[in-house]
Design an enzyme around this catalytic site. Sequence first.
Site, PDB file in Angstrom:
ATOM      1  N   THR A  13       0.811  -1.226   0.000  1.00 56.41           N
ATOM      2  CA  THR A  13       0.000   0.000   0.000  1.00 56.41           C
ATOM      3  C   THR A  13       0.834   1.262   0.000  1.00 56.41           C
ATOM      4  O   THR A  13       0.462   2.274  -0.611  1.00 56.41           O
ATOM      5  CB  THR A  13      -0.937  -0.017   1.231  1.00 56.41           C
ATOM      6  N   SER A  59       1.013  -7.725  -1.314  1.00 52.26           N
ATOM      7  CA  SER A  59       1.691  -8.843  -0.642  1.00 52.26           C
ATOM      8  C   SER A  59       0.939 -10.184  -0.574  1.00 52.26           C
ATOM      9  O   SER A  59       1.584 -11.212  -0.389  1.00 52.26           O
ATOM     10  CB  SER A  59       2.181  -8.414   0.737  1.00 52.26           C
ATOM     11  N   GLN A 273      -4.255 -20.971  18.975  1.00 50.69           N
ATOM     12  CA  GLN A 273      -5.017 -19.966  18.235  1.00 50.69           C
ATOM     13  C   GLN A 273      -5.101 -18.656  19.004  1.00 50.69           C
ATOM     14  O   GLN A 273      -5.486 -17.627  18.446  1.00 50.69           O
ATOM     15  CB  GLN A 273      -6.444 -20.478  17.976  1.00 50.69           C
ATOM     16  N   CYS A 274      -4.761 -18.719  20.309  1.00 55.33           N
ATOM     17  CA  CYS A 274      -4.820 -17.493  21.126  1.00 55.33           C
ATOM     18  C   CYS A 274      -3.697 -16.554  20.701  1.00 55.33           C
ATOM     19  O   CYS A 274      -2.610 -16.984  20.342  1.00 55.33           O
ATOM     20  CB  CYS A 274      -4.649 -17.809  22.608  1.00 55.33           C
TER      21      CYS A 274
HETATM   22  N1  ASP Z   1      -2.964  -5.479   0.389  1.00 53.91           N
HETATM   23  C1  ASP Z   1      -1.855  -4.654   0.841  1.00 53.91           C
HETATM   24  C2  ASP Z   1      -0.611  -5.536   0.841  1.00 53.91           C
HETATM   25  O1  ASP Z   1      -0.426  -6.320   1.709  1.00 53.91           O
HETATM   26  C3  ASP Z   1      -2.125  -4.089   2.175  1.00 53.91           C
HETATM   27  C4  ASP Z   1      -1.045  -3.168   2.715  1.00 53.91           C
HETATM   28  O2  ASP Z   1       0.035  -3.023   2.195  1.00 53.91           O
HETATM   29  O3  ASP Z   1      -1.324  -2.549   3.772  1.00 53.91           O
HETATM   30  O4  ASP Z   1       0.186  -5.443  -0.039  1.00 53.91           O
END
Ligand code: ASP
Length: 342
Positions: A13, A59, A273-274
């Site tokens: 992002t 990602s 899982q906690c």
């Molecule tokens: N979908 C984006 C990623 O993981 C989310 C981010 O970067 O915050 O590449």
Amino acid sequence: MKKKVYIAYTGGTIGMQQVDGRYQPVPNFLQSLMAANPAFQHRQLPDYHISQYDPLLDSPNMTPADWSRIARDICHHYDAYDGFIVLHGTDTMAYSASALAFMLEGLGKPVIFTGSQIPLCEIRNDAQENLIASLLLAANYTIPEVCLYFHKKLFRGCRVVKVDAAGFDAFDSPNCHPLAELGISVEINWALVRPLPTHTLALHELATPGDVGALRLYPGMSARILENILQPPLRGLILETYGAGNAPDNDREFLRVLAQAASRGVVIVDCTQCLRGTVDLTKYATGSALADAGVISGYDMTPEAALTKLAYLLSVYDDVTAVKTKMQADLRGELTPNVHTA
Ligand code: ASP
């Protein structure tokens, strides 16, 4: 002499732009924004070089091959820089940071993963602070670890989990205090930072990371489903169990399937899982039944760290007993030694 930081820009992002109403990584967009922003020319910043990956990735599209590419890139530039930043999407950042922690053995310089929830192109964003703080930390503090910086905290990379899909406080390391907190001053928790290595950096590629999997237990999961996932080529499984590491002990078939796979040499690791706390297979009958079936404790490791550590160990050791022993030992600060109760 000004310090030098190498930035491996993999995507995420932080450098995205809106295309047809949706955020996407766009080559060179981040660099043009940084070049136009006086904050990134400030004299207190180190010199930095941005290496843009092709393609830039959101990602969720990343695979272990991308972890290898980042690790090789860092090794290749290791001697020429004081520190490293990996700009990465937040969705799978905890996996990549964990993987790199195991793949880079004998790290003597900081490698800091960061990204943002809002891209740098927006007026209100967390990208600028995350990147500038990471640059200052990577240049000025000899923290010889793979770390993750987000929202005023520097975490150990193999301890983090993404805990918020929207908030700026997107990451936490529930079983390990942050390595540093940035307020008016920069507070480094030196007591927690790992010592400088005594040997040189070694890169361990993951041989067959696809042969390791993870399965989250849920009430009513059939033994057939478990049996299917445990089939070859699977060599290791992170079983995400309830509470202190518990699973049903009244389902004989379920336990038989586990015991059979363990006796074939599949390494089955119990992680809870906690979010917080540790696996203790001595506490309940429902936990000790797993231990009797040959499942080993993942203690307080995150599933992300356990998965990547198991892939790493299965690449390095042929002997299953050695893999199991190392899996339960602290290699990079990924588990808390004094929680070894089972
Ligand atoms: N979908 C984006 C990623 O993981 C989310 C981010 O970067 O915050 O590449």
